[in-house]
Design a protein around this motif. Structure first.
Motif, PDB file in Angstrom:
ATOM      1  N   ARG A   3      41.807  42.709  40.483  1.00 52.53           N
ATOM      2  CA  ARG A   3      40.356  42.925  40.415  1.00 52.53           C
ATOM      3  C   ARG A   3      39.689  41.743  39.741  1.00 52.53           C
ATOM      4  O   ARG A   3      40.176  41.235  38.738  1.00 52.53           O
ATOM      5  N   GLY A  35      39.791  43.969  44.282  1.00 50.72           N
ATOM      6  CA  GLY A  35      38.707  44.858  43.899  1.00 50.72           C
ATOM      7  C   GLY A  35      37.644  44.133  43.091  1.00 50.72           C
ATOM      8  O   GLY A  35      37.895  43.099  42.471  1.00 50.72           O
ATOM      9  N   GLY A  58      36.369  47.654  50.697  1.00 49.03           N
ATOM     10  CA  GLY A  58      36.992  47.274  49.437  1.00 49.03           C
ATOM     11  C   GLY A  58      36.660  48.217  48.298  1.00 49.03           C
ATOM     12  O   GLY A  58      35.806  49.105  48.414  1.00 49.03           O
ATOM     13  N   ASP A  59      37.326  47.993  47.172  1.00 43.41           N
ATOM     14  CA  ASP A  59      37.207  48.832  45.977  1.00 43.41           C
ATOM     15  C   ASP A  59      36.191  48.231  45.013  1.00 43.41           C
ATOM     16  O   ASP A  59      36.279  47.043  44.684  1.00 43.41           O
TER      17      ASP A  59
END
Length: 193
Positions: A3, A35, A58-59
Motif C-alpha cells: 500500500r 492499495g 483497487g483497494d
C-alpha cells in the motif's frame, strides 16, 4: 509494495495536468495491485486518485478527522473510511497502514505530511520510501531548494537522495519498489564538513 500513502491537494489546482496525473497514478496503483491509503476526502486531487483506484477495482483506505467529515468532504463511496479524532491521529494511522509515501501536487498540508514521514525515515524511525510525483515540474523549486540545503551543510547528500523524485508514474512505482533505506546516521559531524 502493498500500500502506498498518497499526500495531495484537496483542490484540483489550476493546471488540468494535475488532475490527469492523480487519475493516472490511481490507475497505476490498481494495475500493479498496490492499495491506496490517503486522507479520505472526495474533493480535489485526493478524490481523483481514490476514484481512479476504485474504478479499476483497487483497494482504498481513507483516513479523515471527524472535523473534516463534519465539513462534508469525506468520501462516502469508500468501503474503508476510518474516522479519527485529529490530524495527528490521521497522519499516524496513515503512516502505520502504508509501505511507502508519495506526494502529488498540493499545498501546505501535503508538504507537512511529506516532510514529517521523510524526517522519520531519515532518523530511521521508519524504513519506508518517500517520493515526490513531480507533475509538470510542480516540485522543481522544492528540489532545487533541497539541493541548496545540502550545499549549505544542513543535510547529507545521502538523506537528500532518500527522497525519490520522478515525473512519470511507472518510473516512480519502480523506484519505490526498489528502495532500500540507507544505513547511516542523520547528523553531519565535524569530520564530514
Amino acid at each position: 509494495m502493498q500500500r502506498i500513502c498518497v499526500f495531495c491537494g484537496s483542490s484540483p489546482g489550476y493546471d488540468p495536468r494535475f488532475m490527469a496525473a492523480a487519475t493516472a497514478f490511481g490507475e497505476a496503483l490498481a494495475r500493479n495491485g498496490i492499495g491506496l491509503v490517503y486522507g479520505g476526502a472526495s474533493v480535489g486531487l485526493m478524490g481523483a486518485v481514490a476514484d481512479a483506484v476504485m474504478a479499476k477495482g483497487g483497494d482504498v483506505t481513507g483516513v479523515i478527522p471527524q472535523a473534516l467529515v463534519d465539513k462534508e468532504v469525506a468520501h462516502h463511496g469508500l468501503k474503508d473510511l476510518r474516522i479519527v479524532g485529529s490530524m495527528h491521529e490521521r497522519k499516524a494511522l496513515m503512516a502505520d497502514l502504508a509501505d511507502g509515501f508519495v506526494a502529488l501536487p498540493g499545498g501546505i498540508g501535503t508538504f507537512e505530511e511529506l516532510f514529517e514521514v521523510w524526517t522519520w525515515a531519515q532518523l530511521g524511525d521508519i524504513l519506508k520510501p518517500c517520493a515526490l510525483y513531480n507533475v509538470a515540474g510542480f516540485y522543481d523549486g522544492l528540489t532545487a531548494f533541497l539541493d541548496s540545503v545540502v550545499d549549505k551543510g544542513f543535510m547529507k547528500p545521502l538523506h537528500r537522495d532518500m527522497l525519490i523524485v520522478a515525473d512519470q508514474a511507472p518510473a516512480l512505482l519502480d523506484r519505490l519498489c526498489a528502495y532500500r533505506p540507507p544505513a547511516q546516521s542523520k547528523w553531519i559531524t565535524a569530520s564530514e564538513r
